[in-house]
Design a protein around this motif. Structure first.
Motif, PDB file in Angstrom:
ATOM      1  N   ALA A 149      -5.694  57.006 -21.643  1.00 31.07           N
ATOM      2  CA  ALA A 149      -5.543  56.055 -20.670  1.00 31.07           C
ATOM      3  C   ALA A 149      -5.973  54.597 -21.283  1.00 31.07           C
ATOM      4  CB  ALA A 149      -6.477  56.468 -19.660  1.00 31.07           C
ATOM      5  N   ALA A 150      -6.474  54.627 -22.369  1.00 32.54           N
ATOM      6  CA  ALA A 150      -6.836  53.381 -22.861  1.00 32.54           C
ATOM      7  C   ALA A 150      -5.351  52.632 -23.351  1.00 32.54           C
ATOM      8  CB  ALA A 150      -7.568  53.294 -24.256  1.00 32.54           C
ATOM      9  N   PHE A 151      -4.573  53.461 -23.797  1.00 31.89           N
ATOM     10  CA  PHE A 151      -3.072  52.866 -24.376  1.00 31.89           C
ATOM     11  C   PHE A 151      -2.083  52.920 -23.287  1.00 31.89           C
ATOM     12  CE2 PHE A 151      -5.248  53.737 -28.072  1.00 31.89           C
ATOM     13  CZ  PHE A 151      -5.647  54.793 -28.278  1.00 31.89           C
ATOM     14  N   PHE A 152      -2.423  53.756 -22.202  1.00 31.40           N
ATOM     15  CA  PHE A 152      -1.493  53.732 -21.083  1.00 31.40           C
ATOM     16  C   PHE A 152      -1.872  52.208 -20.560  1.00 31.40           C
ATOM     17  CE2 PHE A 152       1.104  55.618 -17.827  1.00 31.40           C
ATOM     18  CZ  PHE A 152       0.661  55.284 -16.757  1.00 31.40           C
ATOM     19  N   GLY A 153      -2.973  52.171 -20.326  1.00 34.44           N
ATOM     20  CA  GLY A 153      -3.456  51.004 -19.489  1.00 34.44           C
ATOM     21  C   GLY A 153      -3.458  49.877 -20.067  1.00 34.44           C
ATOM     22  N   SER A 154      -3.822  49.661 -21.495  1.00 32.37           N
ATOM     23  CA  SER A 154      -3.801  48.332 -21.882  1.00 32.37           C
ATOM     24  C   SER A 154      -2.154  47.705 -22.359  1.00 32.37           C
ATOM     25  CB  SER A 154      -4.284  48.487 -23.602  1.00 32.37           C
ATOM     26  OG  SER A 154      -3.590  49.520 -24.067  1.00 32.37           O
ATOM     27  N   ALA A 155      -1.348  49.006 -22.305  1.00 31.82           N
ATOM     28  CA  ALA A 155       0.148  48.495 -22.292  1.00 31.82           C
ATOM     29  C   ALA A 155       0.684  48.058 -20.993  1.00 31.82           C
ATOM     30  CB  ALA A 155       1.092  49.646 -22.705  1.00 31.82           C
ATOM     31  N   LEU A 204       9.566  59.042  -6.675  1.00 29.12           N
ATOM     32  CA  LEU A 204       9.123  59.918  -7.654  1.00 29.12           C
ATOM     33  C   LEU A 204       9.726  60.538  -8.914  1.00 29.12           C
ATOM     34  CD1 LEU A 204       6.597  62.131  -7.448  1.00 29.12           C
ATOM     35  CD2 LEU A 204       8.195  63.670  -6.197  1.00 29.12           C
ATOM     36  N   PRO A 205      11.188  60.597  -8.744  1.00 31.91           N
ATOM     37  CA  PRO A 205      11.536  60.956 -10.202  1.00 31.91           C
ATOM     38  C   PRO A 205      11.326  59.880 -11.315  1.00 31.91           C
ATOM     39  CG  PRO A 205      13.249  61.238  -8.347  1.00 31.91           C
ATOM     40  CD  PRO A 205      12.172  60.595  -7.780  1.00 31.91           C
ATOM     41  N   SER A 206      11.279  58.755 -11.032  1.00 32.77           N
ATOM     42  CA  SER A 206      10.977  57.705 -12.258  1.00 32.77           C
ATOM     43  C   SER A 206       9.578  57.965 -12.512  1.00 32.77           C
ATOM     44  CB  SER A 206      11.034  56.270 -11.797  1.00 32.77           C
ATOM     45  OG  SER A 206      12.299  56.081 -11.137  1.00 32.77           O
ATOM     46  N   LEU A 207       8.706  58.140 -11.481  1.00 31.11           N
ATOM     47  CA  LEU A 207       7.283  58.252 -12.000  1.00 31.11           C
ATOM     48  C   LEU A 207       6.820  59.505 -12.654  1.00 31.11           C
ATOM     49  CD1 LEU A 207       4.419  56.991 -11.321  1.00 31.11           C
ATOM     50  CD2 LEU A 207       4.221  58.637  -9.300  1.00 31.11           C
ATOM     51  N   VAL A 208       7.801  60.755 -12.548  1.00 33.83           N
ATOM     52  CA  VAL A 208       7.742  61.822 -13.368  1.00 33.83           C
ATOM     53  C   VAL A 208       8.053  61.737 -14.745  1.00 33.83           C
ATOM     54  CG1 VAL A 208       8.489  64.155 -13.686  1.00 33.83           C
ATOM     55  CG2 VAL A 208       7.842  63.590 -11.297  1.00 33.83           C
ATOM     56  N   LEU A 209       9.103  60.989 -14.730  1.00 38.13           N
ATOM     57  CA  LEU A 209       9.673  60.377 -16.150  1.00 38.13           C
ATOM     58  C   LEU A 209       8.885  59.665 -17.109  1.00 38.13           C
ATOM     59  CD1 LEU A 209      13.498  59.938 -15.921  1.00 38.13           C
ATOM     60  CD2 LEU A 209      12.226  62.062 -16.264  1.00 38.13           C
ATOM     61  N   ILE A 210       7.971  58.811 -16.283  1.00 36.58           N
ATOM     62  CA  ILE A 210       7.272  58.061 -16.971  1.00 36.58           C
ATOM     63  C   ILE A 210       6.011  58.724 -17.434  1.00 36.58           C
ATOM     64  CG2 ILE A 210       5.170  56.108 -16.519  1.00 36.58           C
ATOM     65  CD1 ILE A 210       7.310  54.779 -14.341  1.00 36.58           C
ATOM     66  N   TYR A 211       5.361  59.549 -16.811  1.00 37.97           N
ATOM     67  CA  TYR A 211       4.530  60.431 -17.156  1.00 37.97           C
ATOM     68  C   TYR A 211       4.900  61.321 -18.349  1.00 37.97           C
ATOM     69  CZ  TYR A 211       0.776  58.970 -13.829  1.00 37.97           C
ATOM     70  OH  TYR A 211       0.106  58.092 -12.936  1.00 37.97           O
ATOM     71  N   GLY A 216       5.007  54.246 -21.642  1.00 40.33           N
ATOM     72  CA  GLY A 216       4.782  54.788 -20.452  1.00 40.33           C
ATOM     73  C   GLY A 216       3.939  53.817 -19.604  1.00 40.33           C
ATOM     74  N   GLY A 217       3.084  53.421 -20.229  1.00 35.76           N
ATOM     75  CA  GLY A 217       2.001  52.441 -19.548  1.00 35.76           C
ATOM     76  C   GLY A 217       2.981  51.074 -19.053  1.00 35.76           C
TER      77      GLY A 217
END
Lengths: 397, 318, 252
Positions: free
Chosen positions: A107-113, A78-85, A277-278
């Motif tokens: 999400a387009a930039f998050f997902g494409s990355a 969870l901590p990593s996930l929080v930092l990612i977002y 982030g992505g």
């Protein structure tokens, strides 16, 4: 009566000293500017928080949970996930809180990355390079999308970004599935260690502190770099210009600045953060699916996190990401006293809190804490601290 | 040759139905946007309300998850039939529209754009989540009435060029265009319509002229909502029903319609809706994977080369 | 000698001709006024010059360059700055920041990729900002939130912002609209003082005739989009066409 000059925001929380009312789309002032300008202070402060974070989230909360019989502690990823977002929303807020542009397509930039990073990992299994490649792809995508969308303002901009995000989603699901594995989701990620596999990501280097993984350390470092960069941006001419754009776009054009290019830059900078982030996301989850990475709900989540945390400061949104992910992942699985298990209603609850914040308390959770801190330390009224208000997009005469 | 012709005819027919939906959504959105300059991201939620209301009124639907199911209710619905749906759905939409205008829109008229966008987005989210949690997150089959006006319409009709076409769909298309036509007449020929038209050109002026714009605001909003809800009913008859359709099937196309047709123009909304409907229909029948994408790219091109849309006067989004 | 020069400038909105073949010049160092009854096309003319509107026909030349098709920010960078009728400021930013942004634009141009440079390092910008604030006597309020200033101060801030762009030509769009006689006098003094200090050329749109006749070197009179008089205050005063246009209007 409608038709009055837009000086007062009806329904704004009266807050000693602010004049033009407060909105959720507001931008930061400059009271702590002196301290914030010193890069080292910001970085060290952030680093300290990052070091304490997993301990607090997993171990301390876990202990509290054990004591009261509810499992309220965070789980190990969870901590990593929080930092990612958190990284994503810091960049997103440069666009929303400062420049005043609301995008529903990040999400387009998050997902494409994520996809690009994942695919790249099959060629070179290096997480660090994955982040570089993913971010590059996201940035390249942001240029045309931004170029077309920024030509329109307000709701048309928002819906256009949503549209382009959805276009990418449908592409990934359908015509692009030869690359993305479509509805199966992409899981062929080949990177599980830093420095050519020498440091496995799921290793726990500190004995007895198994909340601290190499992955977390990696994420924390990336986060620090992100915060440092965002702080530099805010303290550069861009900080001034973007904030001005959020307040009175017309005037910015009439002082001689190329508004379009600056908006596009803000858009692309925010896409860079989303891309980082992505890429980190796919490294962390080792899996990416169009619905998690590219669907408009993900874009909407970024908006919610940012507003929840508070658009008036640089790091406020990270708090929003924390609350959001905590509720989504922990609170949803817990049977609370009185209300029972909220289960799948977690999104409803977050939505309701979101509406509340937009309506009544635009400074968000971070703003609330800042107010509390000021109150506790005996600070007076007035709009000190970082927050105040009204960004009214400049389109009102 | 004949095959190609029949394909074109089929595309046009399906395009008409889809186009009618888009047109209804576009009209509702453009009159609200034009008259009150209120940015409503919850317009799609009204479509959602219409679709689910239609489903419930029309037939008994089995539930498989959600709060209702968990408390023992295994199915909801009235077996009211399609006519009941056609009458009730706009009424429900109208009512929801009035409530929305009064409690959400009005407090935000003087707030900045971004706030309007955010609060309506939040509202749409809450509505969607409510539906998902109460009725269930699964997908329901589309509505297909078997009798209308007592007449058996389940048999397909043989049309020239197209071949067999479900007769109930013809009837639905007919109803949809009847409503569009009525709305168009209402706006062009009545006093109320005049206020709306004037309002979409210059709401400030209308206000200054002393016309009771606030009451009109409620009516305009409610009318727009009713049209969106009705569009949802029509949509429920050609596509499946699930909680996300508010955004994917309604909100995005609604805005795309007015971008193509031109902001503030009812004529434009109709034209734009039909154009997009036909494009979507054509793509779905040929390269269906690309359907949505082509639609979006078309709109992007419109924005670059003809920003004022087909019938718009000012540039959209200025 | 003419700094700004329009030739046959025309702006048409559908059937309405708002600006009709306007040709006039502004000489370097002078104070030029544009007057006319409501709806005469003054604002439209200004908007055509600044680039906020694209003229339907005609041209605008400034300092030797054709600026007819330039966008507003390009026009500012060329050396023309406009102060708005209603104070167009950045309400939640400080007074200093308000002026700073104009000074920044003047110093580093319409766009740069300098998002990692510290703003505090731009000495020229800070020096200009302080100078401007001092000229309008707002230096003491530099760290106050701009939106909380009294209206009169906001108008002065407005002028400071326009000046921080370091223009050769300053366009003033009805700077005294809605002001009391005291405020008006103060503004006029300020404008005259600034003109001396900064060697400014000014093009001012105004309704208040007293001011015009006090500070203007030459006056352009518009009516229904077209020029009906162009000359010194005395000449304009004596012009029959002008008197006719202002029948029942403002006293001359």
């Amino acid at each position: 009566m409608t038709g009055d000059p837009a000086d007062d925001a009806a329904g704004a929380v009266p807050d000693g000293g602010t004049v033009a009312g407060e909105t959720a789309g507001g931008s930061g002032g400059s009271a702590l500017a002196g301290l914030r300008e010193r890069d080292d202070f910001v970085v060290i402060g952030m680093a300290a928080a990052l070091v304490a974070f997993p301990f607090l989230l997993i171990d301390v909360l876990g202990g509290v949970g054990d004591a009261v019989g509810l499992s309220v502690g965070g789980y190990s990823g969870l901590p990593s996930l929080v930092l990612i977002y958190g990284i994503v929303v810091i960049g997103f807020n440069l666009l929303l809180g400062y420049t005043g542009l609301l995008s529903f397509g990040h999400a387009a930039f998050f997902g494409s990355a994520a996809y690009a990073a994942g695919l790249f990992s099959q060629v070179v299994p290096s997480p660090i390079l994955m982040v570089v490649v993913g971010t590059l792809v996201a940035t390249l995508l942001a240029w045309p999308i931004g170029f077309v969308s920024i030509r329109r303002s307000g709701v048309y901009f928002a819906v256009l970004t949503l549209t382009f995000g959805q276009a990418l989603y449908f592409w990934a699901l359908g015509p692009g599935s030869w690359l993305t594995d479509g509805d199966d989701g992409f899981s062929g990620i080949e990177a599980d260690g830093l420095f050519l596999g020498a440091l496995p990501l799921d290793a726990e280097p500190i004995p007895m502190l198994d909340s601290y993984t190499v992955m977390y350390a990696f994420t924390a470092v990336v986060m620090l770099v992100g915060v440092w960069a965002a702080n530099r941006i805010v303290n550069s001419p861009y900080g001034l210009i973007l904030e001005a754009l959020g307040e009175n776009e017309e005037r910015v054009e009439f002082v001689g600045l190329n508004v379009f290019r600056y908006k596009l830059m803000a858009f692309m900078i925010s896409a860079v953060f989303a891309g980082v982030g992505g890429a980190m996301f796919v490294i962390h989850e080792q899996y990416i699916h169009p619905t998690t990475g590219l669907y408009w709900i993900q874009s909407g989540d970024f908006v919610i996190m940012t507003v929840l945390g508070g658009t008036g400061s640089l790091v406020g949104p990270v708090l929003g990401a924390l609350v959001f992910e905590y509720v989504a992942n922990v609170v949803s699985g817990v049977s609370l006293p009185v209300v029972g298990s909220i289960g799948s209603l977690w999104r409803f609850v977050l939505g309701a809190v979101f509406v509340f914040i937009v309506w009544v308390f635009p400074r968000g959770i971070y703003g609330a804490f800042a107010d509390l801190a000021r109150y506790a330390t005996g600070g007076g009224g007035g709009s000190g601290g970082e927050e105040p208000a009204a960004a009214d997009g400049g389109e009102r005469e | 040759m004949m095959i190609l012709q029949s394909q074109i005819a089929s595309i046009l027919l399906n395009g008409l139905q889809q186009g009618a939906i888009y047109a209804l959504l576009g009209i509702g959105l453009t009159i609200i946007l034009g008259t009150m300059e209120f940015l409503n991201l919850a317009h799609g939620a009204l479509y959602l309300v219409g679709a689910y209301t239609g489903l419930i009124v029309f037939q008994e639907t089995a539930l498989t998850n959600g709060l209702l199911y968990n408390s023992g209710i295994t199915s909801i619905g009235f077996e009211g039939g399609f006519l009941a749906a056609i009458v009730l759905v706009p009424i429900v939409g109208f009512a929801v529209g009035l409530l929305m205008e009064r409690f959400v829109a009005e407090p935000f008229y003087d707030r900045p754009e971004t706030d309007q966008l955010l609060v309506t987005f939040g509202l749409a989210l809450i509505l969607e989540e409510t539906v998902k949690n109460v009725i269930g997150g699964n997908t329901f089959q589309s509505i297909a009435p078997s009798t209308v006006f007592g007449v058996n319409v389940s048999q397909p009709v043989s049309l020239p060029l197209v071949g067999l076409f479900p007769s109930w769909r013809l009837i639905i298309i007919g109803f949809a265009f009847a409503v569009i036509g009525l709305t168009y007449l209402a706006i062009e020929r009545t006093d109320f319509g005049l206020v709306v038209q004037a309002g979409t050109r210059d709401s400030e002026m209308v206000r200054l002229l002393g016309i009771k714009i606030n009451r009109s605001y409620s009516l305009v909003f409610a009318l727009g909502a009713a049209l969106a809800a009705f569009a949802g009913l029509i949509g429920a008859s050609i596509q499946t029903v699930s909680p996300q359709i508010g955004t994917t099937q309604a909100l995005v196309p609604a805005f795309l319609t007015i971008v193509v047709g031109g902001a503030g123009s009812v004529r434009g909304a109709i034209a734009g809706g039909l154009v997009l409907g036909v494009i979507l229909s054509a793509m779905t029948q040929t390269y269906s994977q690309w359907a949505q994408i082509v639609l979006y790219l078309f709109v992007a091109l419109m924005l670059i080369f003809r920003p004022e849309g087909l019938f718009g006067t000012a540039e959209v989004g200025e | 000698m003419s700094l700004l020069h329009t030739q046959g400038l025309t702006k048409q909105f559908g059937g309405l001709v708002a600006v009709d073949e306007v040709s006039f010049a502004v000489d370097s160092g002078e104070t030029r006024a544009v007057i006319g009854p409501n709806g005469a096309g003054k604002s439209t003319l200004i908007n055509c010059i600044t680039g906020a509107l694209d003229p339907t026909a005609g041209s605008v030349e400034f300092d030797g360059d054709d600026i007819t098709d330039r966008s507003p920010h390009e026009t500012v960078q060329s050396g023309i700055s406009k102060s708005f009728q209603t104070a167009s400021i950045f309400p939640t930013m400080t007074v200093r920041e308000n002026v700073q942004i104009a000074a920044l634009a003047s110093e580093h141009g319409s766009f740069r990729f300098d998002f990692l440079n510290r703003l505090s390092g731009f000495d020229g910008v800070h020096e200009t900002t302080d100078r401007m604030l001092e000229s309008v006597e707002l230096l003491g309020d530099a760290d106050v939130e701009a939106g909380s200033l009294p209206y009169g101060d906001k108008r002065r801030l407005e002028i400071a912002i326009a000046l921080a762009s370091e223009p050769k030509l300053l366009l003033m769009d009805e700077p005294t609209a809605g002001m009391s006689p005291d405020e008006t006098a103060a503004t006029v003094d300020l404008v005259e003082q600034l003109q001396d200090e900064l060697d400014l050329t000014i093009l001012i749109v105004e309704h208040d005739m007293e001011i015009i006749f006090q500070i203007a070197d030459r006056i352009l009179v518009l009516n229904r989009g077209g020029v009906i008089a162009d000359g010194t205050p005395t000449a304009v005063q004596d012009s029959e066409a002008v008197q006719e246009a202002y029948l029942g209007g403002v006293e001359l």
